[in-house]
Design a protein around this motif. Structure first.
Motif, PDB file in Angstrom:
ATOM      1  N   ARG A  40      65.553  77.215  91.069  1.00 52.19           N
ATOM      2  CA  ARG A  40      65.300  76.020  91.893  1.00 52.19           C
ATOM      3  C   ARG A  40      66.007  74.805  91.291  1.00 52.19           C
ATOM      4  NH1 ARG A  40      59.166  75.292  92.433  1.00 52.19           N
ATOM      5  NH2 ARG A  40      59.834  73.268  93.228  1.00 52.19           N
ATOM      6  N   ALA A  41      65.996  74.711  89.964  1.00 54.17           N
ATOM      7  CA  ALA A  41      66.681  73.599  89.292  1.00 54.17           C
ATOM      8  C   ALA A  41      68.173  73.643  89.590  1.00 54.17           C
ATOM      9  CB  ALA A  41      66.439  73.665  87.782  1.00 54.17           C
ATOM     10  N   LEU A  42      68.749  74.839  89.543  1.00 60.13           N
ATOM     11  CA  LEU A  42      70.174  74.980  89.816  1.00 60.13           C
ATOM     12  C   LEU A  42      70.496  74.618  91.263  1.00 60.13           C
ATOM     13  CD1 LEU A  42      73.014  75.760  88.927  1.00 60.13           C
ATOM     14  CD2 LEU A  42      72.430  78.144  89.484  1.00 60.13           C
ATOM     15  N   THR A  43      69.713  75.115  92.195  1.00 55.30           N
ATOM     16  CA  THR A  43      69.940  74.815  93.606  1.00 55.30           C
ATOM     17  C   THR A  43      69.828  73.318  93.875  1.00 55.30           C
ATOM     18  OG1 THR A  43      69.131  76.990  94.274  1.00 55.30           O
ATOM     19  CG2 THR A  43      69.112  75.275  95.955  1.00 55.30           C
ATOM     20  N   THR A  44      68.821  72.691  93.298  1.00 59.64           N
ATOM     21  CA  THR A  44      68.627  71.249  93.473  1.00 59.64           C
ATOM     22  C   THR A  44      69.810  70.478  92.900  1.00 59.64           C
ATOM     23  OG1 THR A  44      66.233  71.543  93.379  1.00 59.64           O
ATOM     24  CG2 THR A  44      67.059  69.320  92.996  1.00 59.64           C
ATOM     25  N   ALA A  45      70.278  70.889  91.722  1.00 59.60           N
ATOM     26  CA  ALA A  45      71.420  70.213  91.095  1.00 59.60           C
ATOM     27  C   ALA A  45      72.679  70.388  91.934  1.00 59.60           C
ATOM     28  CB  ALA A  45      71.636  70.753  89.688  1.00 59.60           C
TER      29      ALA A  45
ATOM     30  N   ALA B 103      70.794  73.566  83.975  1.00 59.99           N
ATOM     31  CA  ALA B 103      70.137  74.679  84.670  1.00 59.99           C
ATOM     32  C   ALA B 103      70.843  76.001  84.360  1.00 59.99           C
ATOM     33  CB  ALA B 103      70.096  74.423  86.172  1.00 59.99           C
ATOM     34  N   LEU B 104      72.170  75.982  84.363  1.00 57.02           N
ATOM     35  CA  LEU B 104      72.936  77.190  84.042  1.00 57.02           C
ATOM     36  C   LEU B 104      72.704  77.638  82.603  1.00 57.02           C
ATOM     37  CD1 LEU B 104      76.250  76.362  85.892  1.00 57.02           C
ATOM     38  CD2 LEU B 104      74.841  78.403  86.275  1.00 57.02           C
ATOM     39  N   SER B 105      72.630  76.689  81.698  1.00 61.52           N
ATOM     40  CA  SER B 105      72.351  77.020  80.306  1.00 61.52           C
ATOM     41  C   SER B 105      70.966  77.674  80.184  1.00 61.52           C
ATOM     42  CB  SER B 105      72.434  75.754  79.443  1.00 61.52           C
ATOM     43  OG  SER B 105      72.190  76.061  78.097  1.00 61.52           O
ATOM     44  N   GLY B 106      70.002  77.115  80.900  1.00 59.92           N
ATOM     45  CA  GLY B 106      68.664  77.705  80.909  1.00 59.92           C
ATOM     46  C   GLY B 106      68.656  79.103  81.502  1.00 59.92           C
ATOM     47  N   LEU B 107      69.409  79.294  82.577  1.00 59.65           N
ATOM     48  CA  LEU B 107      69.507  80.633  83.184  1.00 59.65           C
ATOM     49  C   LEU B 107      70.222  81.606  82.253  1.00 59.65           C
ATOM     50  CD1 LEU B 107      70.220  79.621  86.871  1.00 59.65           C
ATOM     51  CD2 LEU B 107      68.281  80.992  86.069  1.00 59.65           C
ATOM     52  N   GLY B 108      71.175  81.115  81.479  1.00 59.03           N
ATOM     53  CA  GLY B 108      71.828  81.957  80.485  1.00 59.03           C
ATOM     54  C   GLY B 108      70.855  82.391  79.408  1.00 59.03           C
ATOM     55  N   GLU B 109      70.049  81.454  78.962  1.00 58.87           N
ATOM     56  CA  GLU B 109      69.023  81.771  77.958  1.00 58.87           C
ATOM     57  C   GLU B 109      68.014  82.763  78.516  1.00 58.87           C
ATOM     58  OE1 GLU B 109      65.974  79.372  74.995  1.00 58.87           O
ATOM     59  OE2 GLU B 109      67.426  78.232  76.168  1.00 58.87           O
ATOM     60  N   LEU B 110      67.649  82.598  79.777  1.00 58.81           N
ATOM     61  CA  LEU B 110      66.740  83.540  80.444  1.00 58.81           C
ATOM     62  C   LEU B 110      67.358  84.929  80.505  1.00 58.81           C
ATOM     63  CD1 LEU B 110      64.204  84.232  82.160  1.00 58.81           C
ATOM     64  CD2 LEU B 110      65.523  83.484  84.148  1.00 58.81           C
ATOM     65  N   ALA B 111      68.644  85.000  80.844  1.00 58.76           N
ATOM     66  CA  ALA B 111      69.324  86.301  80.922  1.00 58.76           C
ATOM     67  C   ALA B 111      69.335  86.993  79.562  1.00 58.76           C
ATOM     68  CB  ALA B 111      70.745  86.116  81.454  1.00 58.76           C
ATOM     69  N   ILE B 112      69.496  86.225  78.497  1.00 58.33           N
ATOM     70  CA  ILE B 112      69.435  86.800  77.149  1.00 58.33           C
ATOM     71  C   ILE B 112      68.048  87.398  76.917  1.00 58.33           C
ATOM     72  CG2 ILE B 112      69.422  86.267  74.670  1.00 58.33           C
ATOM     73  CD1 ILE B 112      71.568  84.081  75.345  1.00 58.33           C
ATOM     74  N   ALA B 113      67.012  86.622  77.240  1.00 59.91           N
ATOM     75  CA  ALA B 113      65.641  87.095  77.038  1.00 59.91           C
ATOM     76  C   ALA B 113      65.331  88.311  77.900  1.00 59.91           C
ATOM     77  CB  ALA B 113      64.653  85.964  77.343  1.00 59.91           C
ATOM     78  N   ALA B 114      65.952  88.402  79.066  1.00 57.93           N
ATOM     79  CA  ALA B 114      65.706  89.515  79.991  1.00 57.93           C
ATOM     80  C   ALA B 114      66.597  90.725  79.691  1.00 57.93           C
ATOM     81  CB  ALA B 114      65.923  89.050  81.430  1.00 57.93           C
TER      82      ALA B 114
ATOM     83  N   ALA C 241      74.248  86.534  81.110  1.00 59.85           N
ATOM     84  CA  ALA C 241      74.118  85.412  80.185  1.00 59.85           C
ATOM     85  C   ALA C 241      75.484  84.819  79.862  1.00 59.85           C
ATOM     86  CB  ALA C 241      73.418  85.861  78.897  1.00 59.85           C
ATOM     87  N   VAL C 242      76.448  85.669  79.551  1.00 60.51           N
ATOM     88  CA  VAL C 242      77.780  85.190  79.182  1.00 60.51           C
ATOM     89  C   VAL C 242      78.395  84.377  80.323  1.00 60.51           C
ATOM     90  CG1 VAL C 242      80.149  85.940  78.681  1.00 60.51           C
ATOM     91  CG2 VAL C 242      78.224  86.979  77.463  1.00 60.51           C
ATOM     92  N   GLY C 243      78.315  84.885  81.538  1.00 59.65           N
ATOM     93  CA  GLY C 243      78.881  84.174  82.679  1.00 59.65           C
ATOM     94  C   GLY C 243      78.243  82.816  82.899  1.00 59.65           C
ATOM     95  N   ARG C 244      76.923  82.773  82.848  1.00 62.83           N
ATOM     96  CA  ARG C 244      76.221  81.498  83.075  1.00 62.83           C
ATOM     97  C   ARG C 244      76.488  80.507  81.953  1.00 62.83           C
ATOM     98  NH1 ARG C 244      72.838  81.635  87.410  1.00 62.83           N
ATOM     99  NH2 ARG C 244      72.256  83.676  88.220  1.00 62.83           N
TER     100      ARG C 244
END
Length: 165
Positions: A45-50, A62-73, A79-82
């Motif tokens: 949602r943060a990425l879409t809003t931005a 937002a992308l950095s956060g999604l990258g961190e999420l991808a690492i955790a998942a 993660a690398v792409g984001r």
């Protein structure tokens, strides 16, 4: 004097910018708590809003956060792409400290994936950025780099790739 319509439009844009940052912060908080589904929803949602409000800094965070999420998942490719896209945006909007922090994350995941040369390039760039930020931020960044074993003196950046020969 700014007409009310103009002021309202400007306020709406700022509100969307703030909304994106708030969502990103909440997403990271959920990520830290281990709630990956909730974190993903908030960060998307943060990425879409931005993106909708065309705020590249908010988009980068937002992308950095999604990258961190991808690492955790356990999704290193995502993660690398984001993270790479976030780094590009941080560079475009000239936010060297956030660029450096994201490069550190990228370097760790690249090293885990076995891409040592790309990981070393990322750490060399972090060393360069440590010299570009203010003294306090540069010292903090160098201290963090030393703690993870990634800081080298600028004159010896070439040593990041290992011994020659």
């Amino acid at each position: 004097m700014v007409p009310i319509e103009g002021a309202w439009g400007e306020r709406t844009q700022r509100d969307r910018y703030g909304e994106s940052f708030a969502l990103q912060g909440l997403g990271i908080a959920q990520l830290r708590r281990g709630k990956l589904t909730e974190a993903g929803s908030l960060l998307r949602r943060a990425l879409t809003t931005a993106e909708d409000s065309q705020h590249r800094l908010a988009e980068a965070h937002a992308l950095s956060g999604l990258g961190e999420l991808a690492i955790a998942a356990g999704q290193p490719g995502d993660a690398v792409g984001r993270l790479r896209k976030a780094i590009t945006l941080f560079r475009q909007v000239r936010v060297p400290l956030s660029e450096a922090q994201t490069l550190i994350m990228l370097s760790k995941i690249l090293r885990a994936l076995g891409d040592r040369s790309a990981a070393d390039w990322a750490m060399a760039r972090v060393c360069e950025l440590a010299d570009e930020v203010d003294d306090w931020a540069g010292r903090a960044l160098r201290k963090h780099l030393e703690s993870i074993g990634g800081y080298v003196r600028p004159a010896s950046v070439a040593l990041l790739s290992g011994p020659i020969g």
